[in-house]
Design a protein around this motif. Structure first.
Motif, PDB file in Angstrom:
ATOM      1  N   GLU A  76       0.836  -1.193   0.000  1.00  9.89           N
ATOM      2  CA  GLU A  76       0.000   0.000   0.000  1.00  9.89           C
ATOM      3  C   GLU A  76       0.881   1.257   0.000  1.00  9.89           C
ATOM      4  N   ASP A  77       0.726   2.155   0.983  1.00 10.23           N
ATOM      5  CA  ASP A  77       1.541   3.376   1.016  1.00 10.23           C
ATOM      6  C   ASP A  77       2.348   3.453   2.308  1.00 10.23           C
ATOM      7  N   LYS A  78       2.641   2.305   2.902  1.00 15.06           N
ATOM      8  CA  LYS A  78       3.315   2.284   4.205  1.00 15.06           C
ATOM      9  C   LYS A  78       4.597   1.466   4.153  1.00 15.06           C
ATOM     10  N   TRP A  79       5.416   1.667   5.168  1.00 13.93           N
ATOM     11  CA  TRP A  79       6.512   0.740   5.423  1.00 13.93           C
ATOM     12  C   TRP A  79       5.896  -0.576   5.902  1.00 13.93           C
ATOM     13  N   SER A  80       6.431  -1.676   5.426  1.00 15.53           N
ATOM     14  CA  SER A  80       5.846  -2.977   5.761  1.00 15.53           C
ATOM     15  C   SER A  80       6.926  -3.929   6.251  1.00 15.53           C
ATOM     16  N   LEU A  81       6.575  -4.706   7.263  1.00 14.33           N
ATOM     17  CA  LEU A  81       7.478  -5.732   7.778  1.00 14.33           C
ATOM     18  C   LEU A  81       6.842  -7.091   7.513  1.00 14.33           C
ATOM     19  N   LEU A  82       7.552  -7.919   6.742  1.00 18.97           N
ATOM     20  CA  LEU A  82       7.070  -9.265   6.413  1.00 18.97           C
ATOM     21  C   LEU A  82       7.870 -10.280   7.215  1.00 18.97           C
ATOM     22  N   PHE A  83       7.171 -11.222   7.830  1.00 20.15           N
ATOM     23  CA  PHE A  83       7.826 -12.180   8.728  1.00 20.15           C
ATOM     24  C   PHE A  83       6.911 -13.369   8.957  1.00 20.15           C
ATOM     25  N   GLN A  84       7.446 -14.380   9.618  1.00 22.12           N
ATOM     26  CA  GLN A  84       6.652 -15.517  10.071  1.00 22.12           C
ATOM     27  C   GLN A  84       6.691 -15.671  11.584  1.00 22.12           C
ATOM     28  N   ASN A  85       7.832 -15.344  12.179  1.00 21.80           N
ATOM     29  CA  ASN A  85       7.998 -15.480  13.622  1.00 21.80           C
ATOM     30  C   ASN A  85       7.258 -14.376  14.375  1.00 21.80           C
ATOM     31  N   GLU A  86       6.461 -14.752  15.363  1.00 25.69           N
ATOM     32  CA  GLU A  86       5.626 -13.829  16.137  1.00 25.69           C
ATOM     33  C   GLU A  86       6.432 -12.729  16.822  1.00 25.69           C
ATOM     34  N   GLU A  87       7.705 -12.982  17.112  1.00 25.84           N
ATOM     35  CA  GLU A  87       8.532 -11.990  17.803  1.00 25.84           C
ATOM     36  C   GLU A  87       8.611 -10.677  17.024  1.00 25.84           C
ATOM     37  N   TRP A  88       8.601 -10.765  15.698  1.00 21.41           N
ATOM     38  CA  TRP A  88       8.685  -9.557  14.884  1.00 21.41           C
ATOM     39  C   TRP A  88       7.416  -8.723  14.986  1.00 21.41           C
ATOM     40  N   LYS A  89       6.303  -9.376  15.185  1.00 19.06           N
ATOM     41  CA  LYS A  89       5.046  -8.636  15.344  1.00 19.06           C
ATOM     42  C   LYS A  89       5.085  -7.793  16.604  1.00 19.06           C
ATOM     43  N   HIS A  90       5.564  -8.390  17.687  1.00 26.33           N
ATOM     44  CA  HIS A  90       5.681  -7.646  18.942  1.00 26.33           C
ATOM     45  C   HIS A  90       6.656  -6.474  18.787  1.00 26.33           C
ATOM     46  N   ALA A  91       7.758  -6.708  18.067  1.00 30.00           N
ATOM     47  CA  ALA A  91       8.749  -5.648  17.869  1.00 30.00           C
ATOM     48  C   ALA A  91       8.155  -4.484  17.071  1.00 30.00           C
ATOM     49  N   ALA A  92       7.391  -4.796  16.032  1.00 30.94           N
ATOM     50  CA  ALA A  92       6.785  -3.749  15.204  1.00 30.94           C
ATOM     51  C   ALA A  92       5.726  -2.977  15.980  1.00 30.94           C
ATOM     52  N   LEU A  93       4.935  -3.663  16.787  1.00 32.60           N
ATOM     53  CA  LEU A  93       3.895  -2.993  17.582  1.00 32.60           C
ATOM     54  C   LEU A  93       4.520  -2.026  18.582  1.00 32.60           C
ATOM     55  N   GLN A  94       5.634  -2.393  19.157  1.00 31.14           N
ATOM     56  CA  GLN A  94       6.326  -1.501  20.095  1.00 31.14           C
ATOM     57  C   GLN A  94       6.837  -0.254  19.378  1.00 31.14           C
ATOM     58  N   LEU A  95       7.368  -0.447  18.162  1.00 31.63           N
ATOM     59  CA  LEU A  95       7.848   0.696  17.395  1.00 31.63           C
ATOM     60  C   LEU A  95       6.702   1.624  17.005  1.00 31.63           C
ATOM     61  N   ASN A  96       5.576   1.052  16.638  1.00 32.75           N
ATOM     62  CA  ASN A  96       4.427   1.869  16.222  1.00 32.75           C
ATOM     63  C   ASN A  96       3.915   2.747  17.359  1.00 32.75           C
ATOM     64  N   ALA A  97       4.148   2.312  18.567  1.00 33.06           N
ATOM     65  CA  ALA A  97       3.683   3.084  19.732  1.00 33.06           C
ATOM     66  C   ALA A  97       4.575   4.285  20.015  1.00 33.06           C
ATOM     67  N   SER A  98       5.789   4.293  19.435  1.00 30.85           N
ATOM     68  CA  SER A  98       6.725   5.366  19.773  1.00 30.85           C
ATOM     69  C   SER A  98       7.304   6.095  18.574  1.00 30.85           C
ATOM     70  N   PHE A  99       7.148   5.549  17.368  1.00 30.55           N
ATOM     71  CA  PHE A  99       7.759   6.138  16.175  1.00 30.55           C
ATOM     72  C   PHE A  99       6.734   6.951  15.392  1.00 30.55           C
ATOM     73  N   PRO A 100       7.184   7.956  14.638  1.00 28.51           N
ATOM     74  CA  PRO A 100       6.255   8.755  13.822  1.00 28.51           C
ATOM     75  C   PRO A 100       5.734   8.002  12.598  1.00 28.51           C
ATOM     76  N   ILE A 101       6.415   6.909  12.226  1.00 25.55           N
ATOM     77  CA  ILE A 101       6.003   6.109  11.071  1.00 25.55           C
ATOM     78  C   ILE A 101       5.354   4.819  11.549  1.00 25.55           C
ATOM     79  N   THR A 102       4.237   4.465  10.959  1.00 21.12           N
ATOM     80  CA  THR A 102       3.551   3.218  11.298  1.00 21.12           C
ATOM     81  C   THR A 102       3.999   2.106  10.365  1.00 21.12           C
ATOM     82  N   ILE A 103       4.481   1.030  10.952  1.00 20.42           N
ATOM     83  CA  ILE A 103       4.881  -0.136  10.160  1.00 20.42           C
ATOM     84  C   ILE A 103       3.692  -1.074  10.035  1.00 20.42           C
ATOM     85  N   ARG A 104       3.410  -1.472   8.809  1.00 18.37           N
ATOM     86  CA  ARG A 104       2.382  -2.486   8.607  1.00 18.37           C
ATOM     87  C   ARG A 104       3.009  -3.856   8.825  1.00 18.37           C
ATOM     88  N   GLN A 105       2.397  -4.656   9.691  1.00 16.73           N
ATOM     89  CA  GLN A 105       2.929  -5.994   9.960  1.00 16.73           C
ATOM     90  C   GLN A 105       2.163  -7.030   9.146  1.00 16.73           C
TER      91      GLN A 105
END
Length: 529
Positions: A439-468
């Motif tokens: 779409e129009d966002k930064w995107s993180l592609l993964f299989q391991n659940e740990e990356w989802k938690h990492a992206a959610l933490q970043l989204n809470a503090s960063f000006p850019i929202t990562i799509r997981q």
């Protein structure tokens, strides 16, 4: 005295193919802009014919690629040397030659689908009208018969003086300017930016006409080199009843002489011909020595004038220029990214133009025009040129200078700096391409659940929202290892994809602190404030 200048985000100078593409992409990213075009509309004599699958992918991201008719999957742009259409047909001229047995594969590689789209076999003016309608539907401010007469930039923006058709003038100020005003760009010349390359090839004249000649297209050939003792020319169709005959000379012909030449090229006197218009243009191959001067960016022919070729390296390269720049302008103007992100435009797009310049002259159509033939430039695979040219910049982590300039997507296997691989996945009951995930966002592609938690933490503090996107969970895979093979990572790794669909960074495996690693990678690649 002028009134205080109007304010906008980006001033786009030039409202033809590349300028209209910029309008579409800037609208998609919700960037305020104004397009200024000195003419009243599209040229009566379109230059480009046909647009590549990669270009269709860019418009697919904006959601309107279905407006462009696809060529068949078996389509190949074929050219034949002929006496005339109705006369003798000689040999077929290949676009990509394999000059030695060393270059020729012993067995044909398996056919791989690199894109969700096929190209579109339409003329430039038809393409421009579709883009114009799309941009207008998005609320774009397109101003025709508005000519830029003066440009001044300072540390905070660019101010232009604009003359309207009635002679009235006004000031317009933008944070940045995108110059898509053609190969004779007044903006580029005003900035004093020089160009390098093969240079002038020849001056050509052409005549656009309408005639019923579809019977000569039945063999799948649409381009013809006319080879007669007293007529050397190039004939091709726009696939809509219009044809163009390009003379390899600079002789002015009257209507009777033009019709006589067309009859001679066709080899028949019993066809009705409707002359539409004529053209005179210089065929050149030149690339600007820089694509950016502070707050002004060059794109399209203003940045790289390349001769017509079967690789589609002219118009399609220009469209990709403004796609590369649009999301970066959005990030900087919104305050998410530092202005230094915009410097990666030159780093990423100029090498693409230079490589395409060089590849034109090692292929059969223009090999005779190579000034200093050498064995240093090899012919690069067509799919590698279309889908696999590598970006190297500070927005890409892990694209070293030792890597080749282009490879096929399956050979890159998710290499940072390459366009993300395409394969089909299932999402909410629908089959979509991986390219549709970004779409129009930064995107993180993964299989391991740990990356989802990492992206959610970043989204809470960063000006850019990562799509997981958890592959195999959020989207269905045809085989369990499809994702990891295509992206070159393990089942515990992850790939960070930019809004333009290019891979910025990847972690082959799961690091001990994925949140910290992802934060550093995103901050670096996105030039976060």
């Amino acid at each position: 005295m002028y009134k205080p200048p109007e304010e906008t985000g980006v001033i786009v100078v030039g409202g033809s193919l590349v300028g209209l593409s910029a309008a579409v992409f800037l609208s998609f990213y919700r960037v305020p802009f104004v397009v200024l075009e000195r003419h009243s509309g599209s040229s009566l004599h379109p230059r480009a014919i046909g647009f590549t699958a990669r270009t269709m992918e860019l418009f697919r991201q904006c959601g309107f690629d279905d407006k462009f008719p696809e060529v068949s999957k078996s389509f190949t742009l074929r050219r034949v040397r002929v006496e005339s259409l109705a006369g003798k047909w000689f040999e077929e001229i290949n676009w990509t030659e394999r000059d030695s047995p060393k270059e020729a594969p012993t067995t044909a590689p398996p056919k791989i689908e690199y894109s969700p789209r096929q190209g579109a076999g339409i003329a430039q003016d038809t393409m421009e009208e579709i883009l114009r309608q799309q941009a207008t539907a998005c609320g774009a401010d397109l101003r025709y018969k508005h000519k830029v007469t003066r440009v001044a930039q300072d540390t905070d923006g660019v101010t232009v003086t604009v003359a309207k058709d009635d002679g009235a003038e006004y000031l317009l100020r933008g944070s940045y300017m995108l110059a898509a005003d053609g190969s004779r760009s007044s903006i580029r010349e005003g900035l004093g930016i020089k160009r390098s390359g093969r240079g002038s090839i020849q001056v050509a004249r052409s005549v656009l006409f309408r005639a019923s000649l579809d019977e000569y297209l039945q063999k799948g050939v649409s381009q013809f080199n006319i080879d007669q003792s007293d007529l050397k020319a190039f004939l091709t169709t726009y696939s809509d009843g219009r044809w163009v005959l390009i003379f390899i000379d600079d002789i002015e012909r009257n209507e009777d002489e033009l019709k006589a030449a067309i009859h001679q090229a066709v080899g028949r006197m019993d066809i009705d011909i409707e002359l539409i218009t004529t053209g005179r243009w210089e065929m050149t191959a030149l690339v600007a020595n820089q694509f950016q001067a502070d707050r002004i960016f060059l794109a399209g022919d203003a940045a790289h004038a390349l001769p017509p070729n079967r690789g589609g390296y002219g118009a399609n390269t220009g469209i990709a220029d403004v796609h590369n720049l649009a999301w970066k302008l959005k990030a900087v103007l919104s305050g998410q990214s530092k202005p230094e992100l915009l410097e990666t435009y030159d780093d990423e797009r100029r090498p693409v133009a230079l490589l395409r310049h060089d590849q034109i002259f090692v292929r059969s159509d223009y090999k005779a025009h190579l000034v200093s033939p050498s064995g240093e430039t090899d012919v690069i695979d067509d799919d590698a040129m279309e889908f696999g040219q590598l970006y190297r910049s500070q927005s890409i982590l892990g694209a070293g200078k030792d890597l080749p300039k282009a490879r096929r997507p399956d050979e890159w296997a998710g290499q940072p700096g390459s366009r993300a691989p395409h394969f089909w996945v299932r999402q909410q009951g629908k089959t979509i391409s991986t390219l549709d995930l970004f779409e129009d966002k930064w995107s993180l592609l993964f299989q391991n659940e740990e990356w989802k938690h990492a992206a959610l933490q970043l989204n809470a503090s960063f000006p850019i929202t990562i799509r997981q996107v958890q592959m195999g969970i959020d989207v269905g895979l045809s085989e369990s290892d499809t994702f990891t093979k295509a992206f070159g990572i393990s089942s515990s790794g992850a790939s960070l994809v930019r809004p333009d669909g290019y891979i910025a960074w990847r972690s082959v495996d799961l690091p001990s602190t994925p949140g910290d690693v992802l934060r550093d990678a995103l901050a670096h690649a996105a030039f976060l404030v």
